[in-house]
Motif scaffolding. Structure first.
Motif, PDB file in Angstrom:
ATOM      1  N   ASP A 170       0.893  -1.173  -0.087  1.00  0.00           N
ATOM      2  CA  ASP A 170      -0.066  -0.010  -0.038  1.00  0.00           C
ATOM      3  C   ASP A 170       0.823   1.287  -0.031  1.00  0.00           C
ATOM      4  OD1 ASP A 170      -2.357   1.306   0.017  1.00  0.00           O
ATOM      5  OD2 ASP A 170      -2.706   1.061   2.094  1.00  0.00           O
ATOM      6  N   HIS A 171       0.500   2.357  -0.413  1.00  0.00           N
ATOM      7  CA  HIS A 171       1.011   3.653  -0.509  1.00  0.00           C
ATOM      8  C   HIS A 171       2.687   3.584  -0.380  1.00  0.00           C
ATOM      9  CE1 HIS A 171      -2.582   5.904  -0.370  1.00  0.00           C
ATOM     10  NE2 HIS A 171      -3.161   4.997   0.562  1.00  0.00           N
TER      11      HIS A 171
ATOM     12  N   HIS B  82      -8.473   9.471   4.012  1.00  0.00           N
ATOM     13  CA  HIS B  82      -7.721   8.798   4.927  1.00  0.00           C
ATOM     14  C   HIS B  82      -8.006   8.961   6.379  1.00  0.00           C
ATOM     15  CE1 HIS B  82      -4.718   7.874   1.374  1.00  0.00           C
ATOM     16  NE2 HIS B  82      -5.441   6.314   1.461  1.00  0.00           N
TER      17      HIS B  82
ATOM     18  N   HIS C  97      -9.845   4.300  -1.767  1.00  0.00           N
ATOM     19  CA  HIS C  97      -9.149   4.412  -0.553  1.00  0.00           C
ATOM     20  C   HIS C  97     -10.068   5.130   0.722  1.00  0.00           C
ATOM     21  CE1 HIS C  97      -5.022   3.753  -1.932  1.00  0.00           C
ATOM     22  NE2 HIS C  97      -5.797   3.143  -2.786  1.00  0.00           N
TER      23      HIS C  97
ATOM     24  N   HIS D 140     -10.574  -0.038   0.301  1.00  0.00           N
ATOM     25  CA  HIS D 140      -9.436   0.036   1.378  1.00  0.00           C
ATOM     26  C   HIS D 140     -10.110   0.227   2.620  1.00  0.00           C
ATOM     27  CE1 HIS D 140      -5.498   0.693  -1.126  1.00  0.00           C
ATOM     28  NE2 HIS D 140      -6.465   0.111  -1.793  1.00  0.00           N
TER      29      HIS D 140
END
Ligand SMILES: [Zn+2]
Length: 286
Positions: free
Chosen positions: A79-80, A184, A213, A235
């Motif tokens: 991820d990221h 997020h 996300h 996500h």
């Protein structure tokens, strides 16, 4: 086991979504594996750069292989990931997919970074998927008092369909994550609502699957609407972190004399498993 690309393509055609769940340790991975075995559903296990600094991808990969032999259907995602070097390391360590995060860069710089990672992916001796992100949605998977600066709240600030299509065509990515009112982390002063209409227009515009996300804090109803509008992967990180942390606190508080970790951790793994299984059923629409 079916290749991740095929699983995602099937899910996209059937208007279903895969869960993409972050972990920081093997207890959380155990919970995801139990959920996958119990539901007989595939799912994606993810480690961000911070998470994999503590629990290396290579360690997670070894366990994922064992769980899959036992009947789970787990795929591994980096991820990221912010640099070509870290993407290369993740490929080396055995991920099925990588999220290249150039969302804070200018459009052309984001394209340049992602293109390099797509090219690198093509040199691997197995199939790896590359995801790009367009539109800033914050970077912190924690509980936040207010919305981070720069995150889009009105639709004109979010990712526009023609721009997203340019991004997909110029980068050659397999998956794409837009900004659609998602953020997020969990915003305690008020979680923004997802722009369901925009998700629908984005899904019509691009050929590759859309990834949502920042699923933490959204309602089940919103998830279903987003999936029906065209999201193929969702996500969730912060909600899992909170469940784990609060679950451990409760478990230790309820059994102050218990010192064996396998005794005070077990109920937390079961709580996490139940949460994940519910989300996996919801996302898979069954
Ligand atoms: Zn994310």
């Amino acid at each position: 086991m079916q290749a991740l690309r095929n699983v995602i393509e099937d899910y996209k055609k059937q208007s279903r979504a895969l869960g993409h769940f972050n972990i920081s340790d093997s207890n959380q991975l155990e919970a995801i594996a139990r959920a996958s075995k119990e539901t007989h559903l595939p799912t994606i296990v993810a480690l961000s750069e911070g998470e994999r600094a503590f629990f290396p991808i290579s360690h997670a990969k070894a366990l994922v292989d064992i769980y899959n032999e036992e009947g789970a259907q787990l795929y591994l995602s980096a991820d990221h990931t912010y640099s070509v070097e870290k993407v290369a390391a993740a490929f080396h360590d055995g991920v099925d997919a990588v999220v290249v995060d150039g969302a804070q860069r200018l459009f052309d710089e984001n394209v340049a970074l992602v293109r390099q990672c797509v090219a690198l992916g093509k040199t691997q001796n197995r199939e790896v998927l590359v995801e790009g992100e367009l539109g800033y949605i914050g970077t912190s998977s924690t509980v936040l008092p207010t919305l981070p600066e720069g995150v889009a709240v009105t639709e004109d600030m979010m990712t526009q369909p023609d721009r997203l299509n340019d991004f997909v065509l110029q980068t050659g990515i397999d998956l794409v994550a837009p900004s659609v009112g998602n953020v997020h982390g969990i915003v305690t002063s008020g979680q923004p609502k997802l722009a369901i209409d925009l998700i629908g227009r984005l899904a019509q515009m691009v050929d590759v699957p859309l990834v949502l996300h920042g699923g933490s804090g959204s309602s089940d109803e919103e998830f279903v609407q987003a999936i029906e509008a065209g999201v193929s992967i969702i996500h969730i990180n912060t909600d899992i972190r909170l469940l784990y942390r609060n679950g451990l606190q409760d478990s230790i508080a309820q059994h102050p004399d218990v010192v064996a970790p396998y005794k005070f951790i077990e109920p937390v793994v079961e709580t996490l498993k139940a949460y994940l299984a519910q989300k996996m059923h919801l996302f898979a629409r069954e």
